[in-house]
Design a protein around this motif. Structure first.
Motif, PDB file in Angstrom:
ATOM      1  N   MET A 172      -9.045 -28.316 -40.230  1.00 52.39           N
ATOM      2  CA  MET A 172      -7.903 -27.429 -40.213  1.00 52.39           C
ATOM      3  C   MET A 172      -6.747 -28.152 -39.530  1.00 52.39           C
ATOM      4  O   MET A 172      -6.871 -28.630 -38.422  1.00 52.39           O
ATOM      5  N   ALA A 173      -5.595 -28.247 -40.194  1.00 51.97           N
ATOM      6  CA  ALA A 173      -4.447 -28.976 -39.679  1.00 51.97           C
ATOM      7  C   ALA A 173      -3.626 -28.098 -38.750  1.00 51.97           C
ATOM      8  O   ALA A 173      -3.440 -26.912 -39.000  1.00 51.97           O
ATOM      9  N   HIS A 174      -3.144 -28.721 -37.687  1.00 50.92           N
ATOM     10  CA  HIS A 174      -2.286 -28.030 -36.740  1.00 50.92           C
ATOM     11  C   HIS A 174      -0.923 -28.709 -36.728  1.00 50.92           C
ATOM     12  O   HIS A 174      -0.837 -29.920 -36.876  1.00 50.92           O
ATOM     13  N   GLN A 175       0.085 -27.931 -36.513  1.00 52.11           N
ATOM     14  CA  GLN A 175       1.438 -28.437 -36.360  1.00 52.11           C
ATOM     15  C   GLN A 175       1.797 -28.339 -34.887  1.00 52.11           C
ATOM     16  O   GLN A 175       1.516 -27.325 -34.247  1.00 52.11           O
ATOM     17  N   ILE A 176       2.406 -29.379 -34.346  1.00 52.04           N
ATOM     18  CA  ILE A 176       2.890 -29.343 -32.970  1.00 52.04           C
ATOM     19  C   ILE A 176       4.403 -29.306 -33.038  1.00 52.04           C
ATOM     20  O   ILE A 176       5.022 -30.097 -33.747  1.00 52.04           O
ATOM     21  N   ARG A 177       4.965 -28.377 -32.307  1.00 53.34           N
ATOM     22  CA  ARG A 177       6.410 -28.177 -32.354  1.00 53.34           C
ATOM     23  C   ARG A 177       6.911 -27.765 -30.973  1.00 53.34           C
ATOM     24  O   ARG A 177       6.142 -27.329 -30.123  1.00 53.34           O
ATOM     25  N   PRO A 178       8.232 -27.856 -30.761  1.00 54.01           N
ATOM     26  CA  PRO A 178       8.794 -27.358 -29.502  1.00 54.01           C
ATOM     27  C   PRO A 178       8.685 -25.842 -29.424  1.00 54.01           C
ATOM     28  O   PRO A 178       8.583 -25.154 -30.450  1.00 54.01           O
ATOM     29  N   TYR A 179       8.739 -25.340 -28.204  1.00 49.63           N
ATOM     30  CA  TYR A 179       8.759 -23.906 -27.944  1.00 49.63           C
ATOM     31  C   TYR A 179       9.931 -23.283 -28.702  1.00 49.63           C
ATOM     32  O   TYR A 179      11.013 -23.862 -28.778  1.00 49.63           O
ATOM     33  N   ARG A 180       9.706 -22.099 -29.245  1.00 48.41           N
ATOM     34  CA  ARG A 180      10.764 -21.311 -29.881  1.00 48.41           C
ATOM     35  C   ARG A 180      10.827 -19.938 -29.208  1.00 48.41           C
ATOM     36  O   ARG A 180       9.793 -19.434 -28.748  1.00 48.41           O
ATOM     37  N   PRO A 181      12.013 -19.334 -29.188  1.00 43.89           N
ATOM     38  CA  PRO A 181      12.085 -17.970 -28.659  1.00 43.89           C
ATOM     39  C   PRO A 181      11.069 -17.082 -29.371  1.00 43.89           C
ATOM     40  O   PRO A 181      10.882 -17.177 -30.578  1.00 43.89           O
ATOM     41  N   GLY A 182      10.390 -16.292 -28.623  1.00 39.74           N
ATOM     42  CA  GLY A 182       9.367 -15.418 -29.193  1.00 39.74           C
ATOM     43  C   GLY A 182       7.963 -15.967 -29.074  1.00 39.74           C
ATOM     44  O   GLY A 182       6.996 -15.279 -29.409  1.00 39.74           O
ATOM     45  N   ASP A 183       7.795 -17.211 -28.575  1.00 39.34           N
ATOM     46  CA  ASP A 183       6.460 -17.814 -28.436  1.00 39.34           C
ATOM     47  C   ASP A 183       5.703 -17.325 -27.202  1.00 39.34           C
ATOM     48  O   ASP A 183       4.483 -17.466 -27.127  1.00 39.34           O
TER      49      ASP A 183
ATOM     50  N   GLY B  10     -12.144 -28.548 -29.685  1.00 37.90           N
ATOM     51  CA  GLY B  10     -13.077 -29.505 -30.277  1.00 37.90           C
ATOM     52  C   GLY B  10     -12.627 -30.108 -31.594  1.00 37.90           C
ATOM     53  O   GLY B  10     -13.386 -30.832 -32.228  1.00 37.90           O
ATOM     54  N   ILE B  11     -11.380 -29.847 -32.003  1.00 37.03           N
ATOM     55  CA  ILE B  11     -10.905 -30.402 -33.281  1.00 37.03           C
ATOM     56  C   ILE B  11      -9.691 -31.311 -33.107  1.00 37.03           C
ATOM     57  O   ILE B  11      -9.033 -31.656 -34.081  1.00 37.03           O
ATOM     58  N   GLY B  12      -9.385 -31.650 -31.861  1.00 40.09           N
ATOM     59  CA  GLY B  12      -8.326 -32.618 -31.596  1.00 40.09           C
ATOM     60  C   GLY B  12      -6.969 -32.050 -31.229  1.00 40.09           C
ATOM     61  O   GLY B  12      -6.028 -32.812 -30.988  1.00 40.09           O
ATOM     62  N   LEU B  13      -6.828 -30.740 -31.168  1.00 41.38           N
ATOM     63  CA  LEU B  13      -5.524 -30.166 -30.836  1.00 41.38           C
ATOM     64  C   LEU B  13      -5.119 -30.489 -29.406  1.00 41.38           C
ATOM     65  O   LEU B  13      -3.970 -30.853 -29.148  1.00 41.38           O
ATOM     66  N   GLY B  14      -6.034 -30.374 -28.457  1.00 43.89           N
ATOM     67  CA  GLY B  14      -5.705 -30.694 -27.066  1.00 43.89           C
ATOM     68  C   GLY B  14      -5.268 -32.142 -26.923  1.00 43.89           C
ATOM     69  O   GLY B  14      -4.284 -32.439 -26.239  1.00 43.89           O
TER      70      GLY B  14
ATOM     71  N   ALA C  45      -3.952 -34.039 -29.275  1.00 43.30           N
ATOM     72  CA  ALA C  45      -2.652 -34.184 -29.925  1.00 43.30           C
ATOM     73  C   ALA C  45      -1.527 -33.644 -29.040  1.00 43.30           C
ATOM     74  O   ALA C  45      -0.462 -34.265 -28.923  1.00 43.30           O
ATOM     75  N   LEU C  46      -1.742 -32.494 -28.412  1.00 49.36           N
ATOM     76  CA  LEU C  46      -0.732 -31.943 -27.507  1.00 49.36           C
ATOM     77  C   LEU C  46      -0.507 -32.862 -26.307  1.00 49.36           C
ATOM     78  O   LEU C  46       0.636 -33.099 -25.895  1.00 49.36           O
ATOM     79  N   LEU C  47      -1.590 -33.400 -25.750  1.00 48.22           N
ATOM     80  CA  LEU C  47      -1.471 -34.306 -24.613  1.00 48.22           C
ATOM     81  C   LEU C  47      -0.682 -35.550 -25.000  1.00 48.22           C
ATOM     82  O   LEU C  47       0.257 -35.944 -24.304  1.00 48.22           O
ATOM     83  N   ARG C  48      -1.048 -36.174 -26.098  1.00 51.07           N
ATOM     84  CA  ARG C  48      -0.368 -37.408 -26.503  1.00 51.07           C
ATOM     85  C   ARG C  48       1.092 -37.161 -26.854  1.00 51.07           C
ATOM     86  O   ARG C  48       1.962 -37.967 -26.528  1.00 51.07           O
ATOM     87  N   ARG C  49       1.410 -36.044 -27.480  1.00 50.80           N
ATOM     88  CA  ARG C  49       2.809 -35.731 -27.792  1.00 50.80           C
ATOM     89  C   ARG C  49       3.586 -35.513 -26.496  1.00 50.80           C
ATOM     90  O   ARG C  49       4.720 -35.958 -26.366  1.00 50.80           O
TER      91      ARG C  49
ATOM     92  N   PHE D 215     -12.714 -33.996 -20.374  1.00 51.28           N
ATOM     93  CA  PHE D 215     -11.718 -34.306 -21.410  1.00 51.28           C
ATOM     94  C   PHE D 215     -10.767 -35.393 -20.913  1.00 51.28           C
ATOM     95  O   PHE D 215     -10.538 -36.391 -21.597  1.00 51.28           O
ATOM     96  N   TYR D 216     -10.205 -35.209 -19.724  1.00 52.72           N
ATOM     97  CA  TYR D 216      -9.230 -36.178 -19.233  1.00 52.72           C
ATOM     98  C   TYR D 216      -9.857 -37.548 -18.972  1.00 52.72           C
ATOM     99  O   TYR D 216      -9.226 -38.574 -19.234  1.00 52.72           O
ATOM    100  N   LEU D 217     -11.088 -37.578 -18.509  1.00 54.32           N
ATOM    101  CA  LEU D 217     -11.765 -38.869 -18.326  1.00 54.32           C
ATOM    102  C   LEU D 217     -11.965 -39.573 -19.667  1.00 54.32           C
ATOM    103  O   LEU D 217     -11.787 -40.790 -19.765  1.00 54.32           O
ATOM    104  N   ARG D 218     -12.316 -38.810 -20.707  1.00 62.48           N
ATOM    105  CA  ARG D 218     -12.511 -39.395 -22.049  1.00 62.48           C
ATOM    106  C   ARG D 218     -11.224 -40.013 -22.599  1.00 62.48           C
ATOM    107  O   ARG D 218     -11.289 -40.957 -23.385  1.00 62.48           O
ATOM    108  N   VAL D 219     -10.066 -39.471 -22.228  1.00 68.74           N
ATOM    109  CA  VAL D 219      -8.811 -39.970 -22.799  1.00 68.74           C
ATOM    110  C   VAL D 219      -8.066 -40.912 -21.851  1.00 68.74           C
ATOM    111  O   VAL D 219      -6.882 -41.174 -22.041  1.00 68.74           O
ATOM    112  N   GLY D 220      -8.773 -41.460 -20.854  1.00 65.82           N
ATOM    113  CA  GLY D 220      -8.217 -42.543 -20.062  1.00 65.82           C
ATOM    114  C   GLY D 220      -7.656 -42.201 -18.699  1.00 65.82           C
ATOM    115  O   GLY D 220      -7.067 -43.057 -18.038  1.00 65.82           O
TER     116      GLY D 220
END
Length: 162
Positions: free
Chosen positions: A1-12, A95-99, A101-105, A129-134
């Protein structure tokens, strides 16, 4: 399942608050007690995220089919440290990479601002999680929750890859 990462928008803010609560409350009671989890989430409001933004935090949202599935927030400090203030993913989207992706962005945006290292004060549940990503644990701390109970946490850091 694909996720989109975007900046905060009013209403979020309502969606961010819901993800924040679900992710906290899904943490195993083998790590933190139910009372500690409730105390951690106590007093969080939609207005709190708007206040954090007014104080300099930037928010990114991970979205799936127009529904907020996760978020990160961060600040740049003049000592060239990028602080990840929050990184939360809905339990249904873990468990699908969203965390990751958010961290790297977040790190990419902080790097663009001039950060040479990244720092996070992380819950014990997030440490693997944080240890796994360096990241490396640099301190064991106690965080005083809004609900009044202390939580054991760790500061983790990672130097910029040059």
């Amino acid at each position: 399942m694909a996720h989109q990462i975007r900046p905060y928008r009013p209403g979020d803010a309502p969606g961010i608050l819901a993800v924040h609560r679900r992710s906290i409350m899904a943490i195993s009671t083998e790590i933190y007690s139910s009372a500690e989890l409730e105390s951690w989430h106590h007093g969080k409001t939609e207005e709190g995220y708007l206040h954090a933004m007014a104080e300099g935090e930037t928010f990114l949202v991970g979205e799936d089919a127009n529904s907020i599935a996760g978020f990160s927030s961060f600040k740049y400090h003049t000592d060239r440290t990028g602080q990840i203030c929050g990184l939360y993913v809905d339990p249904k989207a873990q468990g699908i990479g969203l965390g990751y992706a958010l961290l790297r962005r977040s790190e990419d945006q902080l790097r663009h601002l001039g950060a040479l290292r990244f720092m996070i004060e992380a819950s014990l549940a997030a440490i693997p999680f944080y240890l796994r990503v360096g990241y490396t644990i640099t301190a064991e701390l106690t965080h005083q929750t809004r609900g009044g109970l202390p939580l054991a946490i760790c500061r983790v850091e990672r130097e910029l890859d040059l």
